[in-house]
Every structure is written in C-alpha cells, then in structure tokens.
Motif scaffolding. Structure first.
Motif, PDB file in Angstrom:
ATOM      1  N   PHE A 290       0.582  -0.983  -0.273  1.00 44.17           N
ATOM      2  CA  PHE A 290      -0.303   0.024   0.097  1.00 44.17           C
ATOM      3  C   PHE A 290       0.906   1.369   0.524  1.00 44.17           C
ATOM      4  CE2 PHE A 290      -3.402  -2.759   2.051  1.00 44.17           C
ATOM      5  CZ  PHE A 290      -4.421  -2.346   1.107  1.00 44.17           C
ATOM      6  N   ASP A 291       0.312   2.610  -0.659  1.00 46.25           N
ATOM      7  CA  ASP A 291       1.262   3.566  -0.823  1.00 46.25           C
ATOM      8  C   ASP A 291       1.613   4.227   0.928  1.00 46.25           C
ATOM      9  OD1 ASP A 291       0.329   3.878  -3.222  1.00 46.25           O
ATOM     10  OD2 ASP A 291      -0.342   5.324  -3.015  1.00 46.25           O
ATOM     11  N   GLN A 292       0.626   3.873   1.475  1.00 48.26           N
ATOM     12  CA  GLN A 292       0.855   3.886   3.025  1.00 48.26           C
ATOM     13  C   GLN A 292       2.621   3.367   3.781  1.00 48.26           C
ATOM     14  OE1 GLN A 292      -2.041   3.585   2.243  1.00 48.26           O
ATOM     15  NE2 GLN A 292      -3.636   2.096   3.669  1.00 48.26           N
ATOM     16  N   ALA A 293       2.241   2.247   3.631  1.00 51.40           N
ATOM     17  CA  ALA A 293       3.873   1.803   3.667  1.00 51.40           C
ATOM     18  C   ALA A 293       5.153   2.082   4.595  1.00 51.40           C
ATOM     19  CB  ALA A 293       3.903   0.312   2.900  1.00 51.40           C
ATOM     20  N   SER A 294       5.108   3.720   3.506  1.00 50.80           N
ATOM     21  CA  SER A 294       5.978   3.785   4.277  1.00 50.80           C
ATOM     22  C   SER A 294       5.952   5.734   3.538  1.00 50.80           C
ATOM     23  CB  SER A 294       7.196   3.589   4.191  1.00 50.80           C
ATOM     24  OG  SER A 294       7.551   3.714   2.652  1.00 50.80           O
ATOM     25  N   GLU A 295       6.521   6.126   4.326  1.00 53.95           N
ATOM     26  CA  GLU A 295       6.469   8.121   3.594  1.00 53.95           C
ATOM     27  C   GLU A 295       7.104   8.084   2.591  1.00 53.95           C
ATOM     28  OE1 GLU A 295       4.933  11.405   3.170  1.00 53.95           O
ATOM     29  OE2 GLU A 295       3.910  10.265   4.844  1.00 53.95           O
ATOM     30  N   LYS A 296       8.203   7.540   3.051  1.00 53.62           N
ATOM     31  CA  LYS A 296       9.103   7.897   1.142  1.00 53.62           C
ATOM     32  C   LYS A 296       8.264   6.851  -0.118  1.00 53.62           C
ATOM     33  CE  LYS A 296      13.897   6.579  -0.359  1.00 53.62           C
ATOM     34  NZ  LYS A 296      15.095   6.358   0.231  1.00 53.62           N
ATOM     35  N   LEU A 297       7.807   5.778   0.224  1.00 57.87           N
ATOM     36  CA  LEU A 297       7.720   5.727  -0.874  1.00 57.87           C
ATOM     37  C   LEU A 297       5.931   6.119  -1.291  1.00 57.87           C
ATOM     38  CD1 LEU A 297       6.410   2.688  -2.706  1.00 57.87           C
ATOM     39  CD2 LEU A 297       5.867   1.756  -0.370  1.00 57.87           C
TER      40      LEU A 297
ATOM     41  N   LEU B 118       3.312   9.407  -5.708  1.00 57.14           N
ATOM     42  CA  LEU B 118       2.807  10.279  -5.722  1.00 57.14           C
ATOM     43  C   LEU B 118       3.582  11.319  -6.731  1.00 57.14           C
ATOM     44  CD1 LEU B 118       0.530  12.587  -5.307  1.00 57.14           C
ATOM     45  CD2 LEU B 118       2.077  13.280  -3.770  1.00 57.14           C
ATOM     46  N   ASN B 119       4.776  10.957  -6.772  1.00 60.69           N
ATOM     47  CA  ASN B 119       5.851  11.999  -8.014  1.00 60.69           C
ATOM     48  C   ASN B 119       5.633  11.284  -9.659  1.00 60.69           C
ATOM     49  OD1 ASN B 119       6.802  13.907  -6.242  1.00 60.69           O
ATOM     50  ND2 ASN B 119       8.485  12.087  -6.039  1.00 60.69           N
ATOM     51  N   LEU B 120       5.664   9.267  -9.151  1.00 61.62           N
ATOM     52  CA  LEU B 120       5.373   8.338 -10.820  1.00 61.62           C
ATOM     53  C   LEU B 120       3.902   9.118 -11.257  1.00 61.62           C
ATOM     54  CD1 LEU B 120       6.795   6.514 -12.513  1.00 61.62           C
ATOM     55  CD2 LEU B 120       5.632   4.607 -10.880  1.00 61.62           C
ATOM     56  N   ARG B 121       2.920   9.344 -10.105  1.00 66.85           N
ATOM     57  CA  ARG B 121       1.483   9.827 -10.811  1.00 66.85           C
ATOM     58  C   ARG B 121       1.173  11.051 -11.561  1.00 66.85           C
ATOM     59  NH1 ARG B 121      -0.366   6.270  -6.692  1.00 66.85           N
ATOM     60  NH2 ARG B 121      -0.016   7.756  -4.680  1.00 66.85           N
ATOM     61  N   GLU B 122       2.323  11.617 -10.930  1.00 69.91           N
ATOM     62  CA  GLU B 122       1.706  13.037 -10.845  1.00 69.91           C
ATOM     63  C   GLU B 122       2.414  13.551 -12.238  1.00 69.91           C
ATOM     64  OE1 GLU B 122       3.625  15.690  -8.238  1.00 69.91           O
ATOM     65  OE2 GLU B 122       1.471  15.402  -7.182  1.00 69.91           O
ATOM     66  N   ALA B 123       4.196  12.724 -12.588  1.00 66.71           N
ATOM     67  CA  ALA B 123       5.010  12.310 -14.013  1.00 66.71           C
ATOM     68  C   ALA B 123       4.204  12.244 -14.623  1.00 66.71           C
ATOM     69  CB  ALA B 123       6.243  11.684 -13.326  1.00 66.71           C
ATOM     70  N   GLN B 124       3.127  11.027 -14.524  1.00 72.19           N
ATOM     71  CA  GLN B 124       3.175  10.211 -15.378  1.00 72.19           C
ATOM     72  C   GLN B 124       1.423  10.803 -16.119  1.00 72.19           C
ATOM     73  OE1 GLN B 124       1.487   7.105 -12.977  1.00 72.19           O
ATOM     74  NE2 GLN B 124       2.882   5.619 -14.344  1.00 72.19           N
ATOM     75  N   ALA B 125       0.832  12.136 -15.340  1.00 71.05           N
ATOM     76  CA  ALA B 125      -0.104  12.506 -15.637  1.00 71.05           C
ATOM     77  C   ALA B 125       0.350  13.487 -16.564  1.00 71.05           C
ATOM     78  CB  ALA B 125      -1.084  13.111 -14.401  1.00 71.05           C
ATOM     79  N   ALA B 126       1.116  14.180 -16.115  1.00 67.62           N
ATOM     80  CA  ALA B 126       2.209  15.355 -17.212  1.00 67.62           C
ATOM     81  C   ALA B 126       2.708  14.360 -18.904  1.00 67.62           C
ATOM     82  CB  ALA B 126       3.293  15.991 -16.622  1.00 67.62           C
ATOM     83  N   VAL B 127       3.247  12.899 -18.415  1.00 69.68           N
ATOM     84  CA  VAL B 127       3.285  12.988 -20.101  1.00 69.68           C
ATOM     85  C   VAL B 127       1.835  12.481 -20.593  1.00 69.68           C
ATOM     86  CG1 VAL B 127       4.181  10.772 -20.412  1.00 69.68           C
ATOM     87  CG2 VAL B 127       5.350  11.604 -19.303  1.00 69.68           C
TER      88      VAL B 127
END
Length: 200
Positions: free
Chosen positions: A146-153, A158-167
C-alpha cells in the motif's frame, strides 16, 4: 538406546507417520518425524505427562485454534542476516501473529480445569498487535505494498503519478496538434513506457 530391530518390530516408523499426519505446520511435521525414543524412564514419563495434558485439553476444551500458523523461521533467519523480505514473507508473519493472538485469547480465561502445561506454553508466547496491524496496513497482496507502507514510498508513488499525468497531457497536446499524422488519438500507459499509435 533402543535397537533398530526393536523399533522395526514395534512399527515405530508407522506410528511416527500417523503422528506427523496430524501436524498443523511443516516444521511441526518435521519435529514429529525426527522424534526418537527417550533414553530414560524419567524422561519418557515426563513426556507422557505432557501428552496426557494435551489430551485433557483436547477432550475438555477442544482443539487449539492453530489456523494461520506457518513456518516463519526462514524469513526470520533472513531478516536477522540483513536480507530484504518480500511481500509473501510479511503476509505469513502477519498471519502468524494473528494466530498467536487467537491462541492467547483462547487460553486467557479457560476457567476451571484450565491449569494445563500446554496452556502455560501458549501463555509464554508474546503478542505483537501493533506490529501485526502495521504489516496488514502496509501489504496489499503478495506482490504489492500500500502507499502508506512508508512515507518515502507514498511520495515516490505520488511523484510517479504526477509524472505520468504530465506525460499524458503532453502527448494529448501533441496528438491534438499533429492529429493528421497519426492513425488515432489514443494513449495507453501500461505500468512502464508510454505506448502510443505509430505513424500512418
């Protein structure tokens, strides 16, 4: 030491095989298969007392809730050696810890006649509900966290989803501007590189 011929006459291997068939875990089965006659009368008598104790538990209170118990020794040894565990390892650990909690609940208030050695052994187990909940909140299935497994993950995803949306937005813009040069206005993201239609 009992001679092999005597054990064969007593069909010791067959008895052990029957016993191992009742084991709830692989490690329990191996322990059964490794059993050998005890060297002294006193040790045998003590072992028989434990067997009687377990039988009393079974007849008076029923079977202990052992569902979920599995061999976690390999994962624990790897963790102690500094290895990285995978999702299935963590799922087995969580199931094991749930089983420990059930066992402790089972013997917490057995009432009259519950003063048994097997209950003392169960009470020696330690529940780790906080750690178990953290595992369950972190592991989605045997392949994903899950995303909440760690703050870093969480931040990485989140950054990956934002990058995918930008692409996607950029490709949509290019497709709209250069629509005549492309077969169809379609973009597909499949967990890796961006896939789009080829030129006509």
């Amino acid at each position: 030491m009992i001679r092999k011929k005597t054990l064969k006459t007593l069909e010791y291997d067959a008895v052990i095989g029957i016993l191992a068939g009742f084991a709830s875990t692989t490690s329990g089965r191996k322990l059964c298969e490794a059993l050998q006659p005890l060297p002294s009368f006193q040790e045998s008598e003590a072992a028989l007392d434990e067997t009687d104790d377990a039988l009393t538990r079974l007849l008076k209170f029923g079977e202990l809730p052992l569902k979920g118990i599995s061999a976690i020794n390999p994962a624990v040894r790897r963790a102690e050696a500094g290895a990285v565990l995978d999702c299935p390892d963590f799922l087995r650990l969580a199931a094991f810890l749930r089983a420990v909690e059930r066992l402790l609940d089972e013997v917490a208030d057995v009432g009259e006649g519950g003063d048994l050695k097997i209950h003392d052994r169960v009470r020696a187990l330690k529940a780790l509900p906080g750690f178990r909940r953290r595992l369950e909140q972190s592991i989605k299935d045997d392949r994903e966290l899950f995303d909440q497994a760690s703050e870093k993950l969480r931040k990485i995803r989140l950054n990956l989803r934002e990058a995918q949306a930008a692409v996607r937005r950029e490709l949509d813009r290019v497709l709209t501007k250069q629509g005549d040069a492309l077969q169809e206005n379609l973009i597909t993201l499949r967990g890796g590189p961006v896939c789009g239609p080829g030129p006509v």
